[in-house]
Motif scaffolding. Structure first.
Motif, PDB file in Angstrom:
ATOM      1  N   GLY A  24       3.757   6.677   2.728  1.00  0.00           N
ATOM      2  CA  GLY A  24       3.356   7.986   3.239  1.00  0.00           C
ATOM      3  C   GLY A  24       3.684   8.139   4.714  1.00  0.00           C
ATOM      4  O   GLY A  24       4.126   9.217   5.164  1.00  0.00           O
ATOM      5  N   THR A  25       3.503   7.076   5.483  1.00  0.00           N
ATOM      6  CA  THR A  25       3.844   7.100   6.910  1.00  0.00           C
ATOM      7  C   THR A  25       5.333   7.353   7.098  1.00  0.00           C
ATOM      8  O   THR A  25       5.742   8.163   7.938  1.00  0.00           O
ATOM      9  CB  THR A  25       3.431   5.778   7.590  1.00  0.00           C
ATOM     10  N   SER A  79       0.823  -1.202   0.000  1.00  0.00           N
ATOM     11  CA  SER A  79       0.000   0.000   0.000  1.00  0.00           C
ATOM     12  C   SER A  79       0.864   1.261   0.000  1.00  0.00           C
ATOM     13  O   SER A  79       1.901   1.310   0.658  1.00  0.00           O
ATOM     14  CB  SER A  79      -0.895  -0.037   1.245  1.00  0.00           C
ATOM     15  N   GLN A  80       0.404   2.276  -0.690  1.00  0.00           N
ATOM     16  CA  GLN A  80       1.067   3.584  -0.704  1.00  0.00           C
ATOM     17  C   GLN A  80       1.037   4.216   0.687  1.00  0.00           C
ATOM     18  O   GLN A  80       1.897   5.019   1.032  1.00  0.00           O
ATOM     19  CB  GLN A  80       0.364   4.498  -1.714  1.00  0.00           C
ATOM     20  N   GLU A  81       0.097   3.810   1.493  1.00  0.00           N
ATOM     21  CA  GLU A  81      -0.088   4.380   2.830  1.00  0.00           C
ATOM     22  C   GLU A  81       1.159   4.222   3.706  1.00  0.00           C
ATOM     23  O   GLU A  81       1.551   5.146   4.420  1.00  0.00           O
ATOM     24  CB  GLU A  81      -1.290   3.689   3.493  1.00  0.00           C
ATOM     25  N   GLU A  82       1.792   3.060   3.657  1.00  0.00           N
ATOM     26  CA  GLU A  82       2.982   2.825   4.487  1.00  0.00           C
ATOM     27  C   GLU A  82       4.143   3.714   4.057  1.00  0.00           C
ATOM     28  O   GLU A  82       4.911   4.186   4.887  1.00  0.00           O
ATOM     29  CB  GLU A  82       3.379   1.348   4.449  1.00  0.00           C
ATOM     30  N   LYS A 112       5.035  -0.264  -5.620  1.00  0.00           N
ATOM     31  CA  LYS A 112       4.827   0.405  -4.318  1.00  0.00           C
ATOM     32  C   LYS A 112       5.760  -0.180  -3.263  1.00  0.00           C
ATOM     33  O   LYS A 112       6.244   0.543  -2.388  1.00  0.00           O
ATOM     34  CB  LYS A 112       3.369   0.311  -3.902  1.00  0.00           C
TER      35      LYS A 112
END
Length: 186
Positions: A86-87, A81-84, A143
């Motif tokens: 971003g974190t 995920s792109q979310e990690e 990703k």
């Protein structure tokens, strides 16, 4: 079931999908490098406070997911995920703004924690190079590749922050000793 299969005796191993490949296969090299990176992060964790320890533990879990995706690329459950990423970027920004970072080349080993983090960072950079080779030859999760790239930046910032904290602690100890010596003389 035994831990040994004896397939490795012939120089082969299996990916998660059951495909038998040479131990020198680019995917196996990448998996071994990520495993090494994960081990170095574990080594750094034993010297960290609870917030960094928690962050490094999450990174280790993410690396295990990335390894699963490399070993079984068709399994969509392992897509990253792109979310990690971003974190990690938010943490890099937070760290970079929390202390005055030297802009010149750094002599590694300012303290034990930074030295361990720098070794992990160097292995992360190698994982990036291996990932690129796998991507060129077999395809790879873009990703996940981006995450590993950002991870090396994060580990670099953590190491520099550890150096900064170590220097301040040493300066504080020296200042405390000077104050104690002055107080004795009075």
């Amino acid at each position: 079931m035994n831990i040994y299969t004896k397939h490795g005796d012939r120089g082969t191993t299996s990916l998660a999908n059951g495909m038998s490949v040479s131990k020198s296969d680019d995917r196996i090299e990448l998996l071994g490098t990520i495993d090494e990176l994960n081990s170095h992060i574990g080594l750094a964790k034993v010297l960290t406070d609870s917030s960094l320890n928690s962050s490094l533990s999450q990174i280790q879990r993410n690396l295990m997911q990335i390894m699963a995706g490399v070993a079984d690329p068709r399994n969509l459950d392992y897509r990253f995920s792109q979310e990690e990423t971003g974190t990690l970027e938010k943490e890099i920004d937070r760290l970079e703004n929390s202390f005055p970072r030297a802009k010149e080349f750094v002599l590694y080993g300012g303290c034990e924690l930074s030295a361990r983090l720098d070794v992990a960072r160097a292995v992360a950079r190698r994982a990036e190079r291996r990932f690129r080779k796998v991507e060129q030859n077999y395809g790879a999760d873009a990703k996940a590749m981006q995450y590993v790239n950002r991870l090396s930046d994060y580990l670099y910032m953590c190491a520099r922050y550890a150096d900064y904290c170590s220097q301040n602690k040493k300066s504080g100890q020296i200042q405390d000793q000077v104050v104690r010596n002055i107080m004795k003389e009075l």
